[in-house]
Design a protein around this motif. Sequence first.
Motif, PDB file in Angstrom:
ATOM      1  N   GLY A 233      39.632  28.673  42.033  1.00 27.02           N
ATOM      2  CA  GLY A 233      40.090  30.688  42.170  1.00 27.02           C
ATOM      3  C   GLY A 233      39.977  31.222  40.673  1.00 27.02           C
TER       4      GLY A 233
ATOM      5  N   ASP B  23      39.661  34.685  42.305  1.00 27.92           N
ATOM      6  CA  ASP B  23      41.036  35.121  42.082  1.00 27.92           C
ATOM      7  C   ASP B  23      41.453  35.795  40.403  1.00 27.92           C
ATOM      8  OD1 ASP B  23      41.159  34.646  45.237  1.00 27.92           O
ATOM      9  OD2 ASP B  23      42.744  32.494  44.193  1.00 27.92           O
ATOM     10  N   GLU B  24      41.306  35.085  40.081  1.00 31.35           N
ATOM     11  CA  GLU B  24      41.246  35.183  38.730  1.00 31.35           C
ATOM     12  C   GLU B  24      40.403  36.400  37.958  1.00 31.35           C
ATOM     13  OE1 GLU B  24      41.016  33.608  34.086  1.00 31.35           O
ATOM     14  OE2 GLU B  24      40.899  32.319  35.710  1.00 31.35           O
TER      15      GLU B  24
END
Length: 118
Positions: A63, A66-67
């Motif tokens: 992720g 996404d971060e």
Amino acid sequence: MTDRRSDCLFCKIVAGEVPADIVREGERTIAFRDINPQAPTHVLIIPRDHYPDMASAGAAGIGLLDEIAREAGEIARAEGIADSGYRMVFNTGPGAGQTIFHVHGHLLGGRGLEWPPG
């Protein structure tokens, strides 16, 4: 996770060995102003851990991209460019213009950004 590289400029910024104009710090990311800005707002967002490019960061499946996207939104709001629009650019590989092989997103805004980019 991957280790930090002693020969990587961005790893040195993360470690505090090289100064940078820090805009925002998160648990897994750090953002700082580009030293050669291409727009009024030009911020680099990088992971603290070393991944050579966007593909390797994405393949890690943790992720991280996404971060980075969330951080870009927060920085755009703080910089006052969220409503007018901004661009995120990831150069992957030398043919795309990547010169530092530590994944980094370029957050650009504050002026018109034509398409195609070049």
